[in-house]
Write a protein that holds these residues in place. Structure first.
Motif, PDB file in Angstrom:
ATOM      1  N   PRO A  31      68.807  47.739  92.865  1.00  0.00           N
ATOM      2  CA  PRO A  31      69.057  46.323  93.124  1.00  0.00           C
ATOM      3  C   PRO A  31      70.504  46.080  93.578  1.00  0.00           C
ATOM      4  O   PRO A  31      71.445  46.581  92.965  1.00  0.00           O
ATOM      5  N   GLY A  32      70.665  45.358  94.686  1.00  0.00           N
ATOM      6  CA  GLY A  32      71.987  45.018  95.188  1.00  0.00           C
ATOM      7  C   GLY A  32      72.690  46.125  95.950  1.00  0.00           C
ATOM      8  O   GLY A  32      73.838  45.962  96.356  1.00  0.00           O
ATOM      9  N   CYS A  33      72.006  47.243  96.178  1.00  0.00           N
ATOM     10  CA  CYS A  33      72.642  48.375  96.866  1.00  0.00           C
ATOM     11  C   CYS A  33      72.793  48.051  98.352  1.00  0.00           C
ATOM     12  O   CYS A  33      71.824  47.766  99.042  1.00  0.00           O
ATOM     13  N   GLN A  50      76.573  42.855  92.612  1.00  0.00           N
ATOM     14  CA  GLN A  50      75.808  42.299  91.511  1.00  0.00           C
ATOM     15  C   GLN A  50      76.528  41.111  90.898  1.00  0.00           C
ATOM     16  O   GLN A  50      77.747  40.972  91.018  1.00  0.00           O
ATOM     17  N   LYS A  51      75.749  40.282  90.208  1.00  0.00           N
ATOM     18  CA  LYS A  51      76.294  39.157  89.448  1.00  0.00           C
ATOM     19  C   LYS A  51      75.814  39.326  88.014  1.00  0.00           C
ATOM     20  O   LYS A  51      74.618  39.407  87.764  1.00  0.00           O
ATOM     21  N   VAL A 126      75.351  41.853  78.581  1.00  0.00           N
ATOM     22  CA  VAL A 126      75.466  43.090  79.354  1.00  0.00           C
ATOM     23  C   VAL A 126      74.238  43.972  79.139  1.00  0.00           C
ATOM     24  O   VAL A 126      73.681  44.521  80.085  1.00  0.00           O
ATOM     25  N   ASP A 127      73.778  44.104  77.891  1.00  0.00           N
ATOM     26  CA  ASP A 127      72.584  44.906  77.600  1.00  0.00           C
ATOM     27  C   ASP A 127      71.358  44.333  78.306  1.00  0.00           C
ATOM     28  O   ASP A 127      70.554  45.070  78.864  1.00  0.00           O
ATOM     29  N   SER A 128      71.222  43.013  78.281  1.00  0.00           N
ATOM     30  CA  SER A 128      70.094  42.356  78.939  1.00  0.00           C
ATOM     31  C   SER A 128      70.126  42.614  80.448  1.00  0.00           C
ATOM     32  O   SER A 128      69.107  42.914  81.066  1.00  0.00           O
ATOM     33  N   PHE A 129      71.318  42.512  81.033  1.00  0.00           N
ATOM     34  CA  PHE A 129      71.476  42.764  82.465  1.00  0.00           C
ATOM     35  C   PHE A 129      71.135  44.212  82.803  1.00  0.00           C
ATOM     36  O   PHE A 129      70.421  44.484  83.761  1.00  0.00           O
ATOM     37  N   MET A 133      68.225  45.579  85.283  1.00  0.00           N
ATOM     38  CA  MET A 133      68.511  46.435  86.442  1.00  0.00           C
ATOM     39  C   MET A 133      67.651  47.700  86.412  1.00  0.00           C
ATOM     40  O   MET A 133      67.088  48.098  87.430  1.00  0.00           O
ATOM     41  N   ALA A 134      67.560  48.342  85.254  1.00  0.00           N
ATOM     42  CA  ALA A 134      66.757  49.559  85.131  1.00  0.00           C
ATOM     43  C   ALA A 134      65.287  49.250  85.408  1.00  0.00           C
ATOM     44  O   ALA A 134      64.618  49.986  86.143  1.00  0.00           O
TER      45      ALA A 134
END
Length: 153
Positions: A31-33, A50-51, A126-129, A133-134
């Motif tokens: 994502p976002g690459c 990324q945001k 951060v963990d949620s993000f 992403m994964a």
């Protein structure tokens, strides 16, 4: 931050392995690459936008593979710097095995760290993000291999 998960992919293991090592496939799935260059042997360079919460950044980084057992597993390690936003670094152990119902079982164990403004956002955000992403990466990866359309999240 740590994550552990697995996915059943309806594709042969050799095809999954080839895709995990193909820069074009990886670029399309991250994502976002915006840019991904290099090779599995020499490592990859990436640019990802990324945001995370209120922090928006362009991360430039490098990715290397180690402990490679072709067709079975590797360890992937990456580190990216996002200027004033901070940094992200981490690794994942990715393993492939034959699934009892056919296809491939892909498992991964991820460990990641962030610093700078990103770290100030709090571990829950951060963990949620990172989990999102994964999940997005492996969903796109699975869709690519199975030839299915992505589902809206």
């Amino acid at each position: 931050m740590e994550m552990h998960a697995s996915r059943h992919i309806a594709a042969p293991r050799d095809q999954v392995w080839a895709a995990l090592n193909d820069p074009e496939v990886l670029k399309a799935c991250i994502p976002g690459c915006e840019e991904l260059t290099g090779s599995p042997e020499e490592g990859f360079s990436a640019v990802v936008k990324q945001k995370v919460g209120p922090v928006k950044a362009t991360f430039k980084g490098a990715v290397t593979l180690s402990d490679v057992v072709p067709g079975e597993r590797y360890t992937i390690y990456g580190e990216g710097k996002g200027g004033v936003a901070g940094f992200a670094k981490g690794g994942a152990q990715v393993a492939l095995s034959d699934h009892p119902e056919g296809g491939t079982e892909l498992t991964y164990d991820v460990e990641a760290k962030v610093g700078g403004k990103l770290a100030q956002l709090g571990s829950r955000l951060v963990d949620s993000f990172a989990t999102k992403m994964a999940d997005q990466f492996f969903e796109r990866f699975q869709n690519h291999l199975e030839g299915t359309e992505p589902t809206e999240a």
